[in-house]
Motif scaffolding. Sequence first.
Motif, mmCIF file in Angstrom:
data_model
loop_
_atom_site.group_PDB
_atom_site.id
_atom_site.type_symbol
_atom_site.label_atom_id
_atom_site.label_comp_id
_atom_site.label_asym_id
_atom_site.label_seq_id
_atom_site.Cartn_x
_atom_site.Cartn_y
_atom_site.Cartn_z
ATOM 1 N N ARG A 1 0.860 -1.167 0.155
ATOM 2 C CA ARG A 1 -0.076 -0.085 0.149
ATOM 3 C C ARG A 1 0.948 1.264 -0.063
ATOM 4 O O ARG A 1 0.747 2.096 -0.785
ATOM 5 C CB ARG A 1 -0.737 -0.060 1.198
ATOM 6 C CG ARG A 1 -2.233 -0.645 0.906
ATOM 7 C CD ARG A 1 -3.207 -0.416 2.047
ATOM 8 N NE ARG A 1 -2.690 -0.858 3.413
ATOM 9 C CZ ARG A 1 -3.039 -2.005 3.721
ATOM 10 N NH1 ARG A 1 -4.124 -2.864 3.340
ATOM 11 N NH2 ARG A 1 -2.586 -2.396 5.052
ATOM 12 N N GLU A 2 1.978 1.139 0.606
ATOM 13 C CA GLU A 2 2.814 2.362 0.986
ATOM 14 C C GLU A 2 3.347 2.583 -0.534
ATOM 15 O O GLU A 2 3.563 3.747 -0.992
ATOM 16 C CB GLU A 2 3.678 2.117 2.034
ATOM 17 C CG GLU A 2 3.191 2.285 3.431
ATOM 18 C CD GLU A 2 4.220 1.901 4.508
ATOM 19 O OE1 GLU A 2 3.702 1.814 5.641
ATOM 20 O OE2 GLU A 2 5.348 1.624 4.323
ATOM 21 N N VAL A 3 4.016 1.670 -0.897
ATOM 22 C CA VAL A 3 4.713 1.676 -2.556
ATOM 23 C C VAL A 3 3.450 2.307 -3.126
ATOM 24 O O VAL A 3 4.066 3.296 -4.177
ATOM 25 C CB VAL A 3 5.428 0.299 -2.794
ATOM 26 C CG1 VAL A 3 5.771 0.458 -4.214
ATOM 27 C CG2 VAL A 3 6.386 -0.079 -1.918
ATOM 28 N N ALA A 4 2.482 1.925 -3.426
ATOM 29 C CA ALA A 4 1.579 2.476 -4.256
ATOM 30 C C ALA A 4 1.162 3.907 -3.942
ATOM 31 O O ALA A 4 1.009 4.427 -4.951
ATOM 32 C CB ALA A 4 0.132 1.350 -4.131
ATOM 33 N N GLU A 5 1.121 4.254 -2.601
ATOM 34 C CA GLU A 5 0.981 5.759 -2.423
ATOM 35 C C GLU A 5 2.104 6.514 -3.023
ATOM 36 O O GLU A 5 1.957 7.352 -3.713
ATOM 37 C CB GLU A 5 0.864 5.882 -1.099
ATOM 38 C CG GLU A 5 -0.398 5.423 -0.331
ATOM 39 C CD GLU A 5 -0.826 5.520 1.077
ATOM 40 O OE1 GLU A 5 0.280 6.040 1.501
ATOM 41 O OE2 GLU A 5 -1.447 4.755 1.504
ATOM 42 N N VAL A 6 3.308 6.063 -2.880
ATOM 43 C CA VAL A 6 4.320 6.662 -3.422
ATOM 44 C C VAL A 6 4.496 6.909 -4.994
ATOM 45 O O VAL A 6 4.823 7.815 -5.311
ATOM 46 C CB VAL A 6 5.785 5.958 -2.945
ATOM 47 C CG1 VAL A 6 6.818 6.697 -3.351
ATOM 48 C CG2 VAL A 6 5.992 6.105 -1.524
ATOM 49 N N LEU A 7 4.108 5.777 -5.517
ATOM 50 C CA LEU A 7 3.941 5.956 -7.077
ATOM 51 C C LEU A 7 2.910 6.698 -7.427
ATOM 52 O O LEU A 7 2.928 7.393 -8.443
ATOM 53 C CB LEU A 7 3.749 4.275 -7.432
ATOM 54 C CG LEU A 7 4.837 3.368 -7.436
ATOM 55 C CD1 LEU A 7 4.562 2.023 -7.962
ATOM 56 C CD2 LEU A 7 6.034 3.738 -8.380
ATOM 57 N N ASP A 8 1.750 6.750 -6.754
ATOM 58 C CA ASP A 8 0.692 7.752 -7.428
ATOM 59 C C ASP A 8 1.026 9.061 -6.948
ATOM 60 O O ASP A 8 0.810 9.943 -7.781
ATOM 61 C CB ASP A 8 -0.637 7.615 -6.123
ATOM 62 C CG ASP A 8 -1.495 6.518 -6.571
ATOM 63 O OD1 ASP A 8 -1.454 5.941 -7.628
ATOM 64 O OD2 ASP A 8 -2.465 6.040 -5.903
ATOM 65 N N LEU A 9 1.695 9.364 -6.026
ATOM 66 C CA LEU A 9 2.389 10.638 -5.697
ATOM 67 C C LEU A 9 3.352 10.950 -6.645
ATOM 68 O O LEU A 9 3.126 12.112 -7.188
ATOM 69 C CB LEU A 9 3.133 10.635 -4.361
ATOM 70 C CG LEU A 9 3.707 11.951 -3.794
ATOM 71 C CD1 LEU A 9 2.580 12.827 -3.564
ATOM 72 C CD2 LEU A 9 4.446 11.808 -2.695
ATOM 73 N N GLN B 1 16.372 13.665 -3.381
ATOM 74 C CA GLN B 1 17.378 12.869 -2.645
ATOM 75 C C GLN B 1 16.796 12.084 -1.837
ATOM 76 O O GLN B 1 17.284 11.123 -1.359
ATOM 77 C CB GLN B 1 18.486 13.909 -1.972
ATOM 78 C CG GLN B 1 19.488 14.763 -3.014
ATOM 79 C CD GLN B 1 20.320 15.454 -2.250
ATOM 80 O OE1 GLN B 1 20.262 15.596 -1.015
ATOM 81 N NE2 GLN B 1 21.552 15.810 -3.074
ATOM 82 N N HIS B 2 15.696 12.523 -0.990
ATOM 83 C CA HIS B 2 15.265 11.788 0.047
ATOM 84 C C HIS B 2 13.664 11.363 -0.122
ATOM 85 O O HIS B 2 13.178 10.845 0.802
ATOM 86 C CB HIS B 2 15.194 12.636 1.400
ATOM 87 C CG HIS B 2 16.575 13.284 1.542
ATOM 88 N ND1 HIS B 2 17.772 12.468 1.876
ATOM 89 C CD2 HIS B 2 17.292 14.321 1.305
ATOM 90 C CE1 HIS B 2 18.809 13.081 1.792
ATOM 91 N NE2 HIS B 2 18.528 14.385 1.640
ATOM 92 N N GLY B 3 13.034 11.913 -1.382
ATOM 93 C CA GLY B 3 11.791 11.443 -1.518
ATOM 94 C C GLY B 3 10.727 12.484 -0.566
ATOM 95 O O GLY B 3 9.692 11.788 -0.407
ATOM 96 N N LYS B 4 11.143 13.509 -0.121
ATOM 97 C CA LYS B 4 10.611 14.163 1.036
ATOM 98 C C LYS B 4 9.853 15.310 0.350
ATOM 99 O O LYS B 4 10.394 15.903 -0.513
ATOM 100 C CB LYS B 4 11.384 14.631 2.189
ATOM 101 C CG LYS B 4 11.588 13.440 3.223
ATOM 102 C CD LYS B 4 12.621 14.129 4.330
ATOM 103 C CE LYS B 4 12.844 13.037 5.190
ATOM 104 N NZ LYS B 4 13.823 13.486 6.312
ATOM 105 N N LEU B 5 8.671 15.665 0.611
ATOM 106 C CA LEU B 5 7.810 16.704 0.334
ATOM 107 C C LEU B 5 8.000 17.799 1.271
ATOM 108 O O LEU B 5 7.505 17.725 2.135
ATOM 109 C CB LEU B 5 6.465 16.444 -0.094
ATOM 110 C CG LEU B 5 6.335 15.931 -1.481
ATOM 111 C CD1 LEU B 5 4.519 15.728 -1.598
ATOM 112 C CD2 LEU B 5 6.594 16.444 -2.611
ATOM 113 N N LEU B 6 9.002 18.748 0.896
ATOM 114 C CA LEU B 6 9.163 19.945 1.673
ATOM 115 C C LEU B 6 8.375 21.227 1.062
ATOM 116 O O LEU B 6 9.054 21.454 0.062
ATOM 117 C CB LEU B 6 10.674 20.212 2.076
ATOM 118 C CG LEU B 6 10.802 19.270 3.317
ATOM 119 C CD1 LEU B 6 11.541 18.011 3.147
ATOM 120 C CD2 LEU B 6 11.963 20.116 4.413
#
Length: 144
Positions: free
Chosen positions: A51-59, A89-94
């Motif tokens: 589920r988490e991977v799918a959310e990251v892909l959607d994002l 670099q970190h996959g973070k949305l800042l």
Amino acid sequence: MDNLLHATCFKQALDLARAGRWEEARQTLKGLQDEFIALYDENQALKQQLREVAEVLDLSESMRFDGQKYWLETEDNREGPYCQVCYDQHGKLLRLQEQKRHWQCKGCGNLYLKLEKRKDSEPRQAGSRFPSRLIKNPIPLFVK
Ligand SMILES: [Zn+2]
């Protein structure tokens, strides 16, 4: 314990029960039950990861790069901008903090100069995630 071994254990428990060796049969079934519970837990954890991977892909499919920063675009909404460095670099949305002449990332400290007279109708580097290395010509936004 793999599937073959599970099948063997069930057969073993059945044989033990047929032979009237109930305690041994019970022990064998108890072992299988413990295995089942462990597999169930592992399965739940894997589903959660999926589920988490799918959310990251959607994002990542909703991320748009404007030549500097990222925007999160949905059908009827646009949020951001977000820091390109932190995301790549970190996959973070800042979320960038708007200043008078630039945007600032409070995470990595990067500054993004505001570009004057930028029109939304200009072609965006939609979906481009590695702009500086892949685009040979200067990014038009920086020239004018
Ligand atoms: Zn940053």
